[in-house]
Write a protein that holds these residues in place. Structure first.
Motif, PDB file in Angstrom:
ATOM      1  N   ALA A 279      37.972 -24.692 -74.340  1.00 16.19           N
ATOM      2  CA  ALA A 279      37.653 -25.960 -76.078  1.00 16.19           C
ATOM      3  C   ALA A 279      36.541 -25.846 -76.103  1.00 16.19           C
ATOM      4  O   ALA A 279      35.700 -26.223 -74.829  1.00 16.19           O
ATOM      5  N   ARG A 280      35.820 -26.410 -76.771  1.00 17.55           N
ATOM      6  CA  ARG A 280      34.727 -27.036 -77.816  1.00 17.55           C
ATOM      7  C   ARG A 280      34.753 -27.737 -78.032  1.00 17.55           C
ATOM      8  O   ARG A 280      35.326 -28.465 -79.150  1.00 17.55           O
ATOM      9  N   ARG A 281      34.357 -28.752 -77.607  1.00 17.29           N
ATOM     10  CA  ARG A 281      34.065 -30.338 -78.324  1.00 17.29           C
ATOM     11  C   ARG A 281      32.922 -31.129 -78.639  1.00 17.29           C
ATOM     12  O   ARG A 281      31.747 -30.552 -78.372  1.00 17.29           O
ATOM     13  N   THR A 282      33.152 -32.043 -79.058  1.00 18.23           N
ATOM     14  CA  THR A 282      32.299 -32.979 -80.147  1.00 18.23           C
ATOM     15  C   THR A 282      32.016 -34.228 -79.602  1.00 18.23           C
ATOM     16  O   THR A 282      32.378 -34.884 -78.531  1.00 18.23           O
ATOM     17  N   ILE A 283      30.576 -34.282 -78.692  1.00 21.40           N
ATOM     18  CA  ILE A 283      29.795 -35.257 -77.765  1.00 21.40           C
ATOM     19  C   ILE A 283      29.232 -35.721 -78.209  1.00 21.40           C
ATOM     20  O   ILE A 283      27.791 -34.950 -78.712  1.00 21.40           O
ATOM     21  N   GLY A 284      28.889 -36.997 -78.153  1.00 21.17           N
ATOM     22  CA  GLY A 284      28.830 -38.353 -78.445  1.00 21.17           C
ATOM     23  C   GLY A 284      27.097 -38.125 -77.804  1.00 21.17           C
ATOM     24  O   GLY A 284      27.617 -38.170 -76.189  1.00 21.17           O
TER      25      GLY A 284
END
Length: 396
Positions: A279-284
């Motif tokens: 899985a690829r995430r959106t990281i803040g």
């Protein structure tokens, strides 16, 4: 090849990937211990448990090796404040629970109960307190196969970010004995960083795992409230129980072992993550703290380097602003902290003890501060943290 040489070569083969970068400041004292054959100081808990599972070493051998290191190093560091060596020796002779850390030496923070042993929480108020039960998180960790050989140092009731109580004495940072080990789990962090133990128990409300882990150069993180055995998710229950370790995998394995699986658990169990996810995430990304202040240049550079590494792994990294005002957060946090100090003062009075005779100045100050607040300060703080939880749920 005899058994002793085999063990030594096995340790050398895996040590490089599992340890902190270099020897701490107590290296001169620890050199003889680390050089003794066999020595397991450079192995993490998982590797030690693997040796036991393969029959290449016994739990008693692991335990005696750890005790030798403690007896050499602890007089200068003061990481362990209660020795339970004989109790651990009896347990090591078995049978032991067949958990992931079977036969590995372990220590628990002095705020936790272990039936029949002293629990002081770093305070003169509880100098003679003997636990009549065992904390759920400790019982669960013992079920993982750990050998509990002692308790680790902490400030009075865990209310401070440095470990130097009047009752238990200062815990020294093993990298530099003149520096703080942090707090409140400073004894745990120092024990792990110095090589006394590969992992030990800790707890975190306002940084009590993360601060000492940072000070001592070891691994620690605070799990979400309500996720671990014995942990509630009420807004006022900010403390979470876990551990400090030298390897990430030890922390991950114990995290999975100690997660709640009961019907009332608010959060679904994550389990053990043992390999990379597709899985690829959106990281803040935010380099600023809750007050809008930037860290020192080296720290900021390291954060940005980590963010870039996440990008190279295929994740999306975005600049983000946390949904929290630092001044509002601290005002309500101090209200909770002050309430805890006030509760402790009330406990002393209920025991027929004069608070100023046994409690430390910081505890007394927190109680005094809380007493100066409006009557609605505590309900307002609880309401604030409940709202803050909702904000972060929306943020993520």
């Amino acid at each position: 090849m005899d058994r002793r040489k085999f063990l030594q070569r096995s340790i050398e083969a895996v040590a490089g990937a599992l340890i902190v970068p270099s020897a701490p400041a107590v290296a001169k004292d620890s050199a003889a211990v680390v050089a003794s054959a066999p020595s397991f100081a450079r192995l993490d808990a998982t590797s030690q448990a693997e040796l036991v599972a393969k029959g290449e070493v016994t739990p008693s051998e692991l335990l005696e090796d750890a005790i030798r290191r403690i007896e050499t190093l602890n007089p200068k560091i003061n990481a362990l404040v209660l020795s339970l060596f004989d109790q651990a020796r009896t347990a090591a002779r078995g049978p032991l629970p067949d958990g992931p850390f079977k036969g590995v030496p372990y220590a628990i923070k002095d705020e936790f109960d272990l039936k029949g042993t002293r629990r002081t929480a770093g305070s003169r108020l509880l100098a003679n307190n003997i636990s009549t039960e065992t904390s759920p998180i400790v019982a669960r960790s013992i079920a993982a196969g750990f050998l509990v050989l002692g308790k680790t140092n902490m400030p009075e009731f865990g209310l401070n970010a440095t470990t130097e109580s009047i009752f238990l004495g200062a815990c020294r940072n093993p990298w530099n004995l003149e520096h703080s080990s942090g707090g409140s789990s400073g004894g745990t962090a120092a024990a792990v960083a110095s090589g006394m133990l590969p992992i030990a128990s800790a707890a975190d409300g306002g940084g009590s795992i993360r601060i000492p882990a940072s000070c001592c150069g070891v691994f620690g993180f605070k799990p979400s409230r309500g996720r671990m055995v014995g942990s509630g998710d009420d807004p006022g229950q900010i403390g979470v129980d876990h551990a400090i370790s030298r390897s990430v995998r030890d922390s991950a394995i114990l995290f999975a072992w100690n997660e709640r699986h009961d019907a009332n658990a608010r959060l679904p169990a994550i389990g053990l993550i043992s390999s990379p996810s597709s899985a690829r995430r959106t990281i803040g990304l935010s380099t600023k703290d809750v007050h809008g202040l930037e860290p020192t240049a080296p720290v900021k550079a390291e954060i940005e380097r980590t963010a870039q590494h996440c990008r190279t792994l295929g994740h999306r990294v975005e600049e983000a602003t946390l949904p929290v005002d630092g001044h509002e957060l601290m005002r309500n946090f101090i209200a909770l902290w002050g309430h805890e100090g006030d509760r402790i003062v009330s406990l002393a009075k209920s025991m027929g003890v004069r608070p100023h005779g046994v409690l430390e100045p910081w505890t007394l100050y927190l109680s005094k501060h809380f007493g100066s607040q409006p009557s609605q300060a505590m309900p307002a703080a609880l309401g604030y943290f409940a709202e803050l939880s909702r904000r972060f749920d929306d943020f993520f």
